[in-house]
Design a protein around this motif. Structure first.
Motif, PDB file in Angstrom:
ATOM      1  N   THR A  35     -61.118 -82.915 -10.266  1.00 39.76           N
ATOM      2  CA  THR A  35     -61.093 -81.526  -9.827  1.00 39.76           C
ATOM      3  C   THR A  35     -60.581 -80.618 -10.940  1.00 39.76           C
ATOM      4  O   THR A  35     -59.506 -80.856 -11.497  1.00 39.76           O
ATOM      5  CB  THR A  35     -60.217 -81.381  -8.568  1.00 39.76           C
ATOM      6  OG1 THR A  35     -60.707 -82.291  -7.574  1.00 39.76           O
ATOM      7  CG2 THR A  35     -60.277 -79.967  -8.026  1.00 39.76           C
ATOM      8  N   PRO A  36     -61.331 -79.534 -11.282  1.00 37.76           N
ATOM      9  CA  PRO A  36     -60.985 -78.714 -12.438  1.00 37.76           C
ATOM     10  C   PRO A  36     -60.117 -77.499 -12.122  1.00 37.76           C
ATOM     11  O   PRO A  36     -59.660 -76.817 -13.034  1.00 37.76           O
ATOM     12  CB  PRO A  36     -62.359 -78.250 -12.933  1.00 37.76           C
ATOM     13  CG  PRO A  36     -63.150 -78.104 -11.666  1.00 37.76           C
ATOM     14  CD  PRO A  36     -62.660 -79.195 -10.748  1.00 37.76           C
ATOM     15  N   VAL A  37     -59.906 -77.183 -10.838  1.00 40.18           N
ATOM     16  CA  VAL A  37     -59.128 -76.001 -10.445  1.00 40.18           C
ATOM     17  C   VAL A  37     -58.052 -76.431  -9.458  1.00 40.18           C
ATOM     18  O   VAL A  37     -58.133 -77.511  -8.867  1.00 40.18           O
ATOM     19  CB  VAL A  37     -60.040 -74.923  -9.802  1.00 40.18           C
ATOM     20  CG1 VAL A  37     -61.071 -74.436 -10.809  1.00 40.18           C
ATOM     21  CG2 VAL A  37     -60.723 -75.450  -8.540  1.00 40.18           C
ATOM     22  N   THR A  74     -68.760 -74.592 -13.394  1.00 35.05           N
ATOM     23  CA  THR A  74     -68.859 -73.251 -12.805  1.00 35.05           C
ATOM     24  C   THR A  74     -67.541 -72.851 -12.163  1.00 35.05           C
ATOM     25  O   THR A  74     -67.073 -71.716 -12.322  1.00 35.05           O
ATOM     26  CB  THR A  74     -69.986 -73.209 -11.758  1.00 35.05           C
ATOM     27  OG1 THR A  74     -71.213 -73.584 -12.374  1.00 35.05           O
ATOM     28  CG2 THR A  74     -70.126 -71.823 -11.165  1.00 35.05           C
ATOM     29  N   ALA A  75     -66.916 -73.771 -11.420  1.00 33.07           N
ATOM     30  CA  ALA A  75     -65.626 -73.485 -10.798  1.00 33.07           C
ATOM     31  C   ALA A  75     -64.579 -73.152 -11.856  1.00 33.07           C
ATOM     32  O   ALA A  75     -63.794 -72.206 -11.704  1.00 33.07           O
ATOM     33  CB  ALA A  75     -65.173 -74.672  -9.957  1.00 33.07           C
ATOM     34  N   MET A  76     -64.569 -73.904 -12.946  1.00 31.05           N
ATOM     35  CA  MET A  76     -63.605 -73.664 -14.013  1.00 31.05           C
ATOM     36  C   MET A  76     -63.843 -72.316 -14.685  1.00 31.05           C
ATOM     37  O   MET A  76     -62.899 -71.554 -14.948  1.00 31.05           O
ATOM     38  CB  MET A  76     -63.665 -74.796 -15.048  1.00 31.05           C
ATOM     39  CG  MET A  76     -62.694 -74.612 -16.202  1.00 31.05           C
ATOM     40  SD  MET A  76     -62.726 -75.997 -17.373  1.00 31.05           S
ATOM     41  CE  MET A  76     -61.826 -77.227 -16.432  1.00 31.05           C
ATOM     42  N   GLN A  77     -65.132 -72.009 -14.976  1.00 36.74           N
ATOM     43  CA  GLN A  77     -65.444 -70.716 -15.580  1.00 36.74           C
ATOM     44  C   GLN A  77     -65.006 -69.563 -14.680  1.00 36.74           C
ATOM     45  O   GLN A  77     -64.468 -68.554 -15.154  1.00 36.74           O
ATOM     46  CB  GLN A  77     -66.932 -70.619 -15.876  1.00 36.74           C
ATOM     47  CG  GLN A  77     -67.407 -71.466 -17.042  1.00 36.74           C
ATOM     48  CD  GLN A  77     -68.912 -71.412 -17.221  1.00 36.74           C
ATOM     49  OE1 GLN A  77     -69.613 -70.677 -16.545  1.00 36.74           O
ATOM     50  NE2 GLN A  77     -69.418 -72.206 -18.147  1.00 36.74           N
ATOM     51  N   VAL A 131     -64.934 -81.090 -18.545  1.00 37.96           N
ATOM     52  CA  VAL A 131     -65.204 -81.476 -17.149  1.00 37.96           C
ATOM     53  C   VAL A 131     -66.062 -82.727 -17.043  1.00 37.96           C
ATOM     54  O   VAL A 131     -66.206 -83.293 -15.956  1.00 37.96           O
ATOM     55  CB  VAL A 131     -65.881 -80.334 -16.361  1.00 37.96           C
ATOM     56  CG1 VAL A 131     -64.945 -79.153 -16.227  1.00 37.96           C
ATOM     57  CG2 VAL A 131     -67.192 -79.920 -16.996  1.00 37.96           C
ATOM     58  N   PHE A 132     -66.642 -83.193 -18.154  1.00 34.63           N
ATOM     59  CA  PHE A 132     -67.397 -84.447 -18.121  1.00 34.63           C
ATOM     60  C   PHE A 132     -66.443 -85.609 -17.833  1.00 34.63           C
ATOM     61  O   PHE A 132     -65.311 -85.639 -18.309  1.00 34.63           O
ATOM     62  CB  PHE A 132     -68.092 -84.711 -19.454  1.00 34.63           C
ATOM     63  CG  PHE A 132     -69.384 -83.959 -19.648  1.00 34.63           C
ATOM     64  CD1 PHE A 132     -70.257 -83.745 -18.603  1.00 34.63           C
ATOM     65  CD2 PHE A 132     -69.743 -83.494 -20.902  1.00 34.63           C
ATOM     66  CE1 PHE A 132     -71.455 -83.069 -18.777  1.00 34.63           C
ATOM     67  CE2 PHE A 132     -70.943 -82.812 -21.098  1.00 34.63           C
ATOM     68  CZ  PHE A 132     -71.796 -82.598 -20.038  1.00 34.63           C
TER      69      PHE A 132
END
Length: 319
Positions: A294-296, A84-87, A223-224
């Motif tokens: 962390t994706p962002v 969700t953060a990445m989207q 993100v997995f």
């Protein structure tokens, strides 16, 4: 005359109101999930150890709603799933047309582990063995269903290959216990109460994933991350089980004051034992987990803390 002036000044000081504490809102999720106790625990830590601030955990609809709250400035911190953060940051998926480029992270706090459970005497030993079986994939539209579908499809398995049941966590546990289904998926921070309760009444087995299955899942959903469910997590679980996880991220708006972001990040790690006492999922709140998951981009205040503890910060996490 000087004495009188001093007395008046002292009187004014004594009666002056104390500066009001700055309010901080932490967007979490429902009271039955992990977000709410984690957010509430961190709020209590802030209230006890960060002078001048008063934090409150807010009940919300979780990840997607929480990103909107951060975007509008209606929450100061929020717990959200990594995808969700990445989207939100990229303006894709649920956030197509409403990109939130000012998304910043303080830390990744714990992972939702994908847990595939069956009874110990079942003939299900792998993902492929789900063929022809009755399998709960989670409540409709839940994170569990999204994660289960992504894992299965990445490994060439579709809903046509088995009989899917869309049940919530407690319903899935009950259905496995009663023999109404053969297996069920959970995607949640372990250990999970409904699995703990199931394991207390029936002998269960968790199905592990192969390296190839994990790699396929990661190719489908970046993100997995690989994750190990520790031996002894549930009754009868004698060996560790390899699976995948999706991180939960503590995000803020890029406009947050750098000193505040630094202090919040430092406080999170320095008082982590307090958070673990609230919920064991916080055992995974480590600097290493943040760097890997962390994706962002990180907030500059958070980066300042991580540099102080000599963390190796990937370039992608620097805004």
């Amino acid at each position: 005359m000087q004495i009188v002036k001093y007395a008046v000044a002292a009187s004014l000081i004594a009666t002056a109101p104390l500066a009001a504490a700055q309010q901080l809102s932490i967007a979490t999720g429902g009271t039955g999930g992990v977000y709410y106790p984690i957010g509430g625990g961190f709020a209590e830590i802030i209230n006890n150890h960060l002078e001048g601030y008063d934090a409150t955990a807010e009940v919300t609809g979780a990840s997607v709603e929480n990103m909107g709250l951060i975007m509008r400035g209606d929450a100061d911190l929020a717990l959200v799933l990594a995808d969700t953060a990445m989207q939100a940051y990229e303006g894709s998926g649920d956030f197509e047309g409403r990109q939130i480029e000012n998304t910043r992270a303080l830390a990744s706090v714990y992972p939702n582990a994908v847990q595939l459970v069956t009874l110990a005497d079942s003939d299900i030993e792998s993902l492929a063995d789900l063929e022809g079986k009755r399998v709960s994939v989670g409540a409709p539209g839940s994170g569990t269903e999204l994660n289960a579908r992504a894992l299965l499809e990445a490994n060439g398995i579709s809903y046509d290959d088995f009989t899917p049941q869309r049940l919530n966590f407690n319903e899935t546990a009950d259905a496995i216990r009663d023999g109404d289904i053969d297996a069920g998926f959970w995607s949640v921070g372990p250990p999970t109460s409904s699995i703990l309760n199931l394991a207390a009444t029936r002998d269960i087995r968790l199905i592990g994933l192969s390296d190839e299955e994990i790699a396929n899942a990661q190719e489908n959903e970046p993100v997995f991350a690989a994750y190990e469910l520790k031996a002894g997590m549930y009754d009868g679980m004698d060996e560790a089980v390899q699976t995948i996880s999706i991180p939960n991220v503590l995000v803020v708006n890029a406009d947050m004051d750098e000193e505040l972001a630094y202090n919040l990040t430092k406080l999170l790690y320095e008082r982590i034992d307090d958070l673990i006492a609230v919920h064991p999922a916080a055992n995974d709140t480590t600097v290493e987990f943040t760097m890997e998951s962390t994706p962002v981009p990180l907030h500059p205040g958070a980066i300042r803390y991580y540099e102080e503890v000599d963390a190796e910060i990937p370039d992608k996490l620097r805004p």
